[in-house]
Design an enzyme around this catalytic site. Sequence first.
Site, PDB file in Angstrom:
ATOM      1  N   GLN A   1       0.809  -0.832   0.182  1.00 45.73           N
ATOM      2  CA  GLN A   1       0.225   0.213   0.278  1.00 45.73           C
ATOM      3  C   GLN A   1       1.016   0.923   0.039  1.00 45.73           C
ATOM      4  O   GLN A   1       2.057   1.190   0.669  1.00 45.73           O
ATOM      5  CB  GLN A   1      -0.599  -0.169   1.081  1.00 45.73           C
ATOM      6  CG  GLN A   1      -1.506  -0.753   1.629  1.00 45.73           C
ATOM      7  CD  GLN A   1      -3.224  -1.009   0.061  1.00 45.73           C
ATOM      8  OE1 GLN A   1      -3.695  -0.620  -0.596  1.00 45.73           O
ATOM      9  NE2 GLN A   1      -3.735  -2.613   0.154  1.00 45.73           N
TER      10      GLN A   1
ATOM     11  N   ASP B   1      -8.804  -8.074  -2.498  1.00 45.48           N
ATOM     12  CA  ASP B   1      -7.428  -7.053  -3.079  1.00 45.48           C
ATOM     13  C   ASP B   1      -7.039  -6.897  -4.463  1.00 45.48           C
ATOM     14  O   ASP B   1      -6.432  -6.960  -4.885  1.00 45.48           O
ATOM     15  CB  ASP B   1      -6.503  -6.562  -1.903  1.00 45.48           C
ATOM     16  CG  ASP B   1      -6.013  -5.587  -1.878  1.00 45.48           C
ATOM     17  OD1 ASP B   1      -6.517  -5.007  -2.679  1.00 45.48           O
ATOM     18  OD2 ASP B   1      -4.866  -5.473  -1.592  1.00 45.48           O
TER      19      ASP B   1
ATOM     20  N   CYS C   1      -8.861  -0.399  -4.972  1.00 40.57           N
ATOM     21  CA  CYS C   1      -8.146   0.522  -5.797  1.00 40.57           C
ATOM     22  C   CYS C   1      -8.794   1.597  -6.846  1.00 40.57           C
ATOM     23  O   CYS C   1      -8.490   2.368  -7.420  1.00 40.57           O
ATOM     24  CB  CYS C   1      -7.152   0.207  -6.313  1.00 40.57           C
ATOM     25  SG  CYS C   1      -6.147  -0.630  -7.474  1.00 40.57           S
TER      26      CYS C   1
END
Length: 443
Positions: free
Chosen positions: A252, A347, A374
């Site tokens: 991240q 993710d 994202c």
Amino acid sequence: MTAPSADPAVGDTLRLTVGKVAAGGHCVARYEGQVVFVRHALPGEVVDATVTEVKRGFLRADAVVVHTASADRVPPPCRYAGPGRCGGCDWQHATPAAQRRLKADVLAELLVRLGKLTPEQVDALQVTVAELPGGPLDWRTRVRYAVDRAGRAGLRAHRSHRIVEIDACPIATPAVRELPVTDRGWRPGSELSVVSSTAGDPAVLEHREVPAGRGRDRRRTRTVTRLVYGEETVVERAIGTEFELPAEAFWQVHPAAADTFAATALELLAPRAGERAYDLYGGAGLFAVALARAVGDGGTVTLVESHPGAADAARHNVRELPRVEVVAGRVERVLPALGPADLVLLDPPRAGAGRTVVEQIVAATPRAVCYVACDPAALARDTATFTELGWRLSRLRGFDAFPMTQHVECVALFEPAGASPAGRTDPALPSTGRPEDVPGEER
Ligand SMILES: C[S@@+](CC[C@H](N)C(=O)[O-])C[C@H]1O[C@@H](n2cnc3c(N)ncnc32)[C@H](O)[C@@H]1O
């Protein structure tokens, strides 16, 4: 200002009243009935905007003069921001609070347009975008530079291969800015990944495209990466743990993101002792470690990751958690063989999970799915698939993990439609929620 015709051309300047924000870091205006996507403007402003692209059915333009300014407008703190300049940031000219409102508006619009939710369903989610600690500058622990023909490192202009020479990027952390990148020459045409981890480990990697083979294969290319400064392996600190990973692997980007997303995922999933969880697109193991602690010794976690270096790193990072299994491979190939799970966390990269993987997740019959996204457009498309398959988006949190840019991170909870919300005790479910504990239930 030029006096454009009804069919404006690149370089014409148009007087526009700017409307709503749209996905992509711009707002929508109309000129003679045509849609114009205007950068460097804010909703409600009256601007002169220079046309930068003419497409079938719409124009792109950059606001160059602001006649009526929004109350949200501020001078960009970065001297490289503005029309025709660095394309890395989109909202330098808006207050941080306004940036978060714009991102929440985009998120809500995408959930209706691509996610096929009704405006009432979206209202019920109360979409907001929260600030992460640390302010809008000095947050970027990873920066990708491009190198121009003269060998100078810089950042690309918006929707362009043109490289804008810069000496320091103010959204990068001070440690990233100090790395030896913009003050020296590089191989023309290469790209550079510049990393300074949360534990302070630096790395500068050079990426070059080289022919994939000989003869006809010379036209295809492959990327060759070499470390030119710092460490092959960096240490990142999050959730009270040190994670080792190759400098080129994903982590991240915002220093507060890993802690925030892991805590939010656990809050939304509310794991119970003994549960079986999947961490899909698991990288170096951030969420697998968080889930493993939450499900305890009686539970299991399976992490799936396709990057071999990241999967090896994950194995190292979970070495003291024997109930975590790491599978190196592509989710869409691995998942069908894994069988049922109680919880799934995914993710995925910007493209999202896609229909096949969403179908595979649903087939694993988890009681709850946490989706860390994202790209809100990909999340919205996958939301439509979950809904089609009888699931619902029950909670959604937006985070401003990329201040000054159009990007936003989401942590979403999906549950079978009709299920009681995760974390609340449903008397119809056994205490562990595991399939083998449910008499007569088939999975
Ligand atoms: C957004 S990152 C998330 C990593 C990790 N969850 C974290 O927070 O650090 C996405 C990860 O998915 C991996 N990936 C991309 N496509 C994949 C696929 N089809 N199957 C498995 N992993 C994939 C990438 O290598 C990357 O590590």
